[in-house]
Design an enzyme around this catalytic site. Structure first.
Site, PDB file in Angstrom:
ATOM      1  N   ASP A  86       3.973   0.526  11.939  1.00  0.00           N
ATOM      2  CA  ASP A  86       2.771  -0.107  11.383  1.00  0.00           C
ATOM      3  C   ASP A  86       2.596  -1.546  11.856  1.00  0.00           C
ATOM      4  O   ASP A  86       1.503  -2.112  11.748  1.00  0.00           O
ATOM      5  CB  ASP A  86       2.807  -0.069   9.844  1.00  0.00           C
ATOM      6  CG  ASP A  86       2.777   1.348   9.307  1.00  0.00           C
ATOM      7  OD1 ASP A  86       2.407   2.258  10.056  1.00  0.00           O
ATOM      8  OD2 ASP A  86       3.139   1.526   8.130  1.00  0.00           O
TER       9      ASP A  86
ATOM     10  N   CYS B 266      -5.412   8.151   8.812  1.00  0.00           N
ATOM     11  CA  CYS B 266      -5.644   7.622  10.157  1.00  0.00           C
ATOM     12  C   CYS B 266      -5.289   8.672  11.201  1.00  0.00           C
ATOM     13  O   CYS B 266      -4.294   9.386  11.064  1.00  0.00           O
ATOM     14  CB  CYS B 266      -4.776   6.380  10.397  1.00  0.00           C
ATOM     15  SG  CYS B 266      -5.369   4.914   9.554  1.00  0.00           S
TER      16      CYS B 266
ATOM     17  N   ARG C 271      -9.037  -0.019   3.688  1.00  0.00           N
ATOM     18  CA  ARG C 271      -8.084   0.958   3.175  1.00  0.00           C
ATOM     19  C   ARG C 271      -6.762   0.299   2.802  1.00  0.00           C
ATOM     20  O   ARG C 271      -6.062   0.784   1.908  1.00  0.00           O
ATOM     21  CB  ARG C 271      -7.800   2.034   4.236  1.00  0.00           C
ATOM     22  CG  ARG C 271      -8.960   2.978   4.450  1.00  0.00           C
ATOM     23  CD  ARG C 271      -8.534   4.141   5.311  1.00  0.00           C
ATOM     24  NE  ARG C 271      -7.221   4.576   4.863  1.00  0.00           N
ATOM     25  CZ  ARG C 271      -6.289   5.089   5.642  1.00  0.00           C
ATOM     26  NH1 ARG C 271      -6.511   5.259   6.912  1.00  0.00           N
ATOM     27  NH2 ARG C 271      -5.125   5.455   5.146  1.00  0.00           N
TER      28      ARG C 271
ATOM     29  N   ARG D 174      -0.508  15.161  12.728  1.00  0.00           N
ATOM     30  CA  ARG D 174       0.331  14.759  11.593  1.00  0.00           C
ATOM     31  C   ARG D 174       0.616  15.995  10.736  1.00  0.00           C
ATOM     32  O   ARG D 174       0.052  16.171   9.663  1.00  0.00           O
ATOM     33  CB  ARG D 174      -0.342  13.645  10.795  1.00  0.00           C
ATOM     34  CG  ARG D 174      -0.493  12.369  11.613  1.00  0.00           C
ATOM     35  CD  ARG D 174      -1.179  11.260  10.864  1.00  0.00           C
ATOM     36  NE  ARG D 174      -0.301  10.540   9.959  1.00  0.00           N
ATOM     37  CZ  ARG D 174      -0.680   9.480   9.242  1.00  0.00           C
ATOM     38  NH1 ARG D 174      -1.913   9.045   9.335  1.00  0.00           N
ATOM     39  NH2 ARG D 174       0.168   8.872   8.438  1.00  0.00           N
TER      40      ARG D 174
ATOM     41  N   LYS E  60       0.836  -1.217   0.000  1.00  0.00           N
ATOM     42  CA  LYS E  60       0.000   0.000   0.000  1.00  0.00           C
ATOM     43  C   LYS E  60       0.869   1.264   0.000  1.00  0.00           C
ATOM     44  O   LYS E  60       0.639   2.186  -0.771  1.00  0.00           O
ATOM     45  CB  LYS E  60      -0.913   0.019   1.239  1.00  0.00           C
ATOM     46  CG  LYS E  60      -1.571   1.370   1.483  1.00  0.00           C
ATOM     47  CD  LYS E  60      -2.449   1.389   2.712  1.00  0.00           C
ATOM     48  CE  LYS E  60      -1.753   1.734   3.997  1.00  0.00           C
ATOM     49  NZ  LYS E  60      -1.497   3.163   4.251  1.00  0.00           N
ATOM     50  N   ASN E  61       1.868   1.285   0.864  1.00  0.00           N
ATOM     51  CA  ASN E  61       2.625   2.529   1.016  1.00  0.00           C
ATOM     52  C   ASN E  61       3.634   2.757  -0.104  1.00  0.00           C
ATOM     53  O   ASN E  61       4.317   3.789  -0.132  1.00  0.00           O
ATOM     54  CB  ASN E  61       3.278   2.588   2.400  1.00  0.00           C
ATOM     55  CG  ASN E  61       2.213   2.793   3.477  1.00  0.00           C
ATOM     56  OD1 ASN E  61       1.054   3.129   3.160  1.00  0.00           O
ATOM     57  ND2 ASN E  61       2.571   2.586   4.737  1.00  0.00           N
TER      58      ASN E  61
HETATM   59  N1  EPU Z   1       6.004  14.583  10.897  1.00  0.00           N
HETATM   60  C1  EPU Z   1       6.116  15.912  11.238  1.00  0.00           C
HETATM   61  N2  EPU Z   1       6.169  16.830  10.218  1.00  0.00           N
HETATM   62  C2  EPU Z   1       6.121  16.478   8.898  1.00  0.00           C
HETATM   63  C3  EPU Z   1       5.998  15.108   8.571  1.00  0.00           C
HETATM   64  C4  EPU Z   1       5.946  14.185   9.601  1.00  0.00           C
HETATM   65  O1  EPU Z   1       6.171  16.275  12.408  1.00  0.00           O
HETATM   66  O2  EPU Z   1       6.186  17.373   8.029  1.00  0.00           O
HETATM   67  C5  EPU Z   1       5.925  13.586  11.989  1.00  0.00           C
HETATM   68  C6  EPU Z   1       4.564  12.879  11.986  1.00  0.00           C
HETATM   69  O3  EPU Z   1       3.594  13.634  12.679  1.00  0.00           O
HETATM   70  C7  EPU Z   1       4.895  11.571  12.666  1.00  0.00           C
HETATM   71  C8  EPU Z   1       6.337  11.303  12.187  1.00  0.00           C
HETATM   72  O4  EPU Z   1       6.849  12.542  11.740  1.00  0.00           O
HETATM   73  O5  EPU Z   1       4.868  11.714  14.038  1.00  0.00           O
HETATM   74  C9  EPU Z   1       6.429  10.283  11.076  1.00  0.00           C
HETATM   75  O6  EPU Z   1       5.660  10.687   9.966  1.00  0.00           O
HETATM   76  P1  EPU Z   1       5.996  10.275   8.469  1.00  0.00           P
HETATM   77  O7  EPU Z   1       5.959  11.501   7.638  1.00  0.00           O
HETATM   78  O8  EPU Z   1       7.236   9.441   8.445  1.00  0.00           O
HETATM   79  O9  EPU Z   1       4.767   9.333   8.128  1.00  0.00           O
HETATM   80  P2  EPU Z   1       3.685   9.505   6.987  1.00  0.00           P
HETATM   81  O10 EPU Z   1       4.343   9.796   5.700  1.00  0.00           O
HETATM   82  O11 EPU Z   1       2.584  10.369   7.460  1.00  0.00           O
HETATM   83  C10 EPU Z   1       3.887   6.981   6.332  1.00  0.00           C
HETATM   84  C11 EPU Z   1       2.940   5.832   6.139  1.00  0.00           C
HETATM   85  C12 EPU Z   1       2.379   5.396   7.484  1.00  0.00           C
HETATM   86  C13 EPU Z   1       3.558   4.979   8.355  1.00  0.00           C
HETATM   87  C14 EPU Z   1       4.561   6.134   8.479  1.00  0.00           C
HETATM   88  C15 EPU Z   1       5.804   5.777   9.268  1.00  0.00           C
HETATM   89  C16 EPU Z   1       2.010   6.179   3.960  1.00  0.00           C
HETATM   90  C17 EPU Z   1       0.832   6.515   3.133  1.00  0.00           C
HETATM   91  N3  EPU Z   1       1.845   6.240   5.278  1.00  0.00           N
HETATM   92  O12 EPU Z   1       3.118   8.026   6.943  1.00  0.00           O
HETATM   93  O13 EPU Z   1       1.569   4.265   7.227  1.00  0.00           O
HETATM   94  O14 EPU Z   1       3.078   4.639   9.635  1.00  0.00           O
HETATM   95  O15 EPU Z   1       4.959   6.552   7.159  1.00  0.00           O
HETATM   96  O16 EPU Z   1       6.434   4.679   8.710  1.00  0.00           O
HETATM   97  O17 EPU Z   1       3.064   5.824   3.441  1.00  0.00           O
HETATM   98  C18 EPU Z   1      -0.168   2.752   7.651  1.00  0.00           C
HETATM   99  O18 EPU Z   1       0.172   2.156   6.613  1.00  0.00           O
HETATM  100  O19 EPU Z   1      -1.015   2.281   8.461  1.00  0.00           O
HETATM  101  C19 EPU Z   1       0.437   4.048   7.958  1.00  0.00           C
HETATM  102  C20 EPU Z   1      -0.066   4.871   8.870  1.00  0.00           C
END
Ligand code: EPU
Length: 418
Positions: free
Chosen positions: A307, A116, A399, A121, A22-23
């Site tokens: 995850d 989620c 999802r 975030r 998915k990711n």
């Molecule tokens: N963060 C910030 N500022 C930013 C971006 C992130 O503070 O500009 C913080 C977030 O709030 C969080 C941490 O950094 O506390 C990690 O966030 P990250 O950006 O790495 O995660 P994401 O891109 O929002 C993706 C996956 C998530 C997975 C995370 C961590 C996708 C679509 N989502 O989220 O997947 O948990 O990376 O590996 O790729 C899931 O599949 O269930 C899922 C939530």
């Protein structure tokens, strides 16, 4: 409202084919916009996040075809640069369309993404990096209006944290920027490497340079490509957890063992036998009762994935021993705990720490899924529990998991959607 009904405590035995990641597929679909050509993408999971992403692509003017697990996106004739709020709110990964639209058509008007609820975030790292590339971003009432008539200019960006989404957005935004972009402290998740491989197969020039640094030489244009998505490592861990609570014996096909390198030792320590051959498959044979007595700290890749925390916690509930989970990535990723307690689990949460005392038996319960991986944890608990479990909130499961109940039913679970 549909529910999953599980009659638990049945042994799982057989083979499951693991879906595409998915990711990976979500950012790759967004990145296909930048090619302005036809991209054929194989091993695409049929899940609601993909369907919503395809809706965004169609809204923008792409021609999309979906045949079994292959998706064909033609982005030659993009007609819009804006995405309505209703589509943006469906998932977090919609924010990646910001970098993709900028790279593709030079401007974007989008609202803040959904996804989620795992705590705040923010997207500050995305915004800061894009501004460093020269993007003008005006934010008002949750709408981002962005552009730069002269195009983006390569620069040196250092992320304060290896954010998955920020890394993806900045890679996609800079593939066509003038000159060289260097991004330091990138996220190194396999899905990021998949995105890079997809973009390079479309003519981008992205190279890893040492630990956590990417060098991107801007190119004038990308071209179409044919690409196969990597397997979903979190789906694999979910089925491993299901095997562990059911004295199971599962052969998981289409698994890249290295992608779950931080998780395999956790299952081995719990008493599971893990066998693998060279053909990307992994067999897990669970003991009569797992033993779990360790600290699990979620970390950016190659650490233990956030995850996987929820499904592995569900497994630890039914194991001998006391385990401690420390959630370092998201501030609110224990929403499954309250529901696991309904099965008779013994879990205490204090801030980022959850302490699980394994119990001898779990009992079927009526529970509600509140996020995607939390939903997976409830399925794992239901499979291991005695009696009937009813799970609502299935949109979360849909999802990210393709054919979850069919896959589980095919290996002996009693699980039905009603
Ligand atoms: N963060 C910030 N500022 C930013 C971006 C992130 O503070 O500009 C913080 C977030 O709030 C969080 C941490 O950094 O506390 C990690 O966030 P990250 O950006 O790495 O995660 P994401 O891109 O929002 C993706 C996956 C998530 C997975 C995370 C961590 C996708 C679509 N989502 O989220 O997947 O948990 O990376 O590996 O790729 C899931 O599949 O269930 C899922 C939530």
């Amino acid at each position: 409202m549909s529910k999953l009904i599980i009659e638990g405590a049945r042994r799982l035995k057989g083979e499951i084919n693991i879906q595409g990641a998915k990711n990976s597929i979500l950012p790759i679909l967004a990145a296909s916009l930048v090619t302005r050509a036809e991209c054929v993408i194989h091993n695409c999971p049929i899940i609601s996040d993909v369907k919503n992403t395809l809706k965004i692509l169609e809204h923008l003017g792409c021609v999309v075809k979906f045949q079994e697990n292959t998706v064909i996106v033609n982005s030659e004739n993009i007609t819009k640069n804006s995405i309505p709020n209703v589509l943006m709110r469906e998932m977090r990964s919609s924010i990646i369309f910001l970098g993709a639209l900028i790279s593709s058509v030079g401007s974007a008007e989008i609202s803040l993404p959904g996804g989620c609820e795992l705590g705040p975030r923010p997207i500050d790292m995305h915004i800061e990096g894009l501004r460093q590339l020269g993007l003008r971003i005006d934010e008002s009432h949750g709408i981002l209006e962005c552009g730069n008539e002269d195009g983006l200019e390569g620069c040196n960006i250092s992320l304060s944290f290896p954010s998955v989404g920020a890394t993806e957005n900045l890679i996609i935004a800079s593939v066509k920027a003038r000159g060289t972009t260097v991004i330091n402290n990138i996220a190194k998740e396999p899905e990021i490497m998949d995105l890079i491989a997809f973009l390079n197969s479309s003519g981008a020039k992205i190279e890893s340079q040492g630990e956590g640094t990417l060098v991107i030489e801007g190119v004038k244009a990308l071209h179409g490509t044919e690409y196969t998505i990597i397997p979903d490592r979190i789906a694999a861990v979910t089925y491993m957890s299901a095997a562990a609570v059911t004295v199971g014996d599962l052969l998981l096909k289409n698994v890249v063992k290295e992608h779950i390198g931080a998780v395999i030792p956790v299952f081995e320590e719990a008493g599971c036998t893990i066998e693998s051959d060279t053909e990307n498959s992994l067999r897990i044979i669970a003991p009569t009762r797992p033993y779990f007595n360790r600290i699990v700290r979620t970390m950016p890749y190659p650490g233990f994935p956030t995850d996987a925390q929820a499904p592995v916690m569900a497994m630890s509930c039914l194991a001998d021993g006391t385990s401690v989970f420390v959630e370092n990535i998201f501030t609110n990723r224990y929403k499954h705990v309250g529901e696991l307690l309904r099965f008779g689990a013994d879990i205490k949460v204090e801030g980022r720490v959850a302490i699980v005392e394994g119990v001898k038996r779990l009992f079927g319960a009526e529970v509600t899924a509140m996020d995607l991986r939390g939903a997976a944890a409830l399925v794992v608990a239901g499979l291991g529990a005695e009696g009937t479990t009813k799970i609502s909130g299935l949109s979360h499961i849909d999802r990210g998991y393709e054919n979850l109940e069919n896959n589980l039913e095919s290996v002996g679970a009693s699980i039905k959607r009603v």
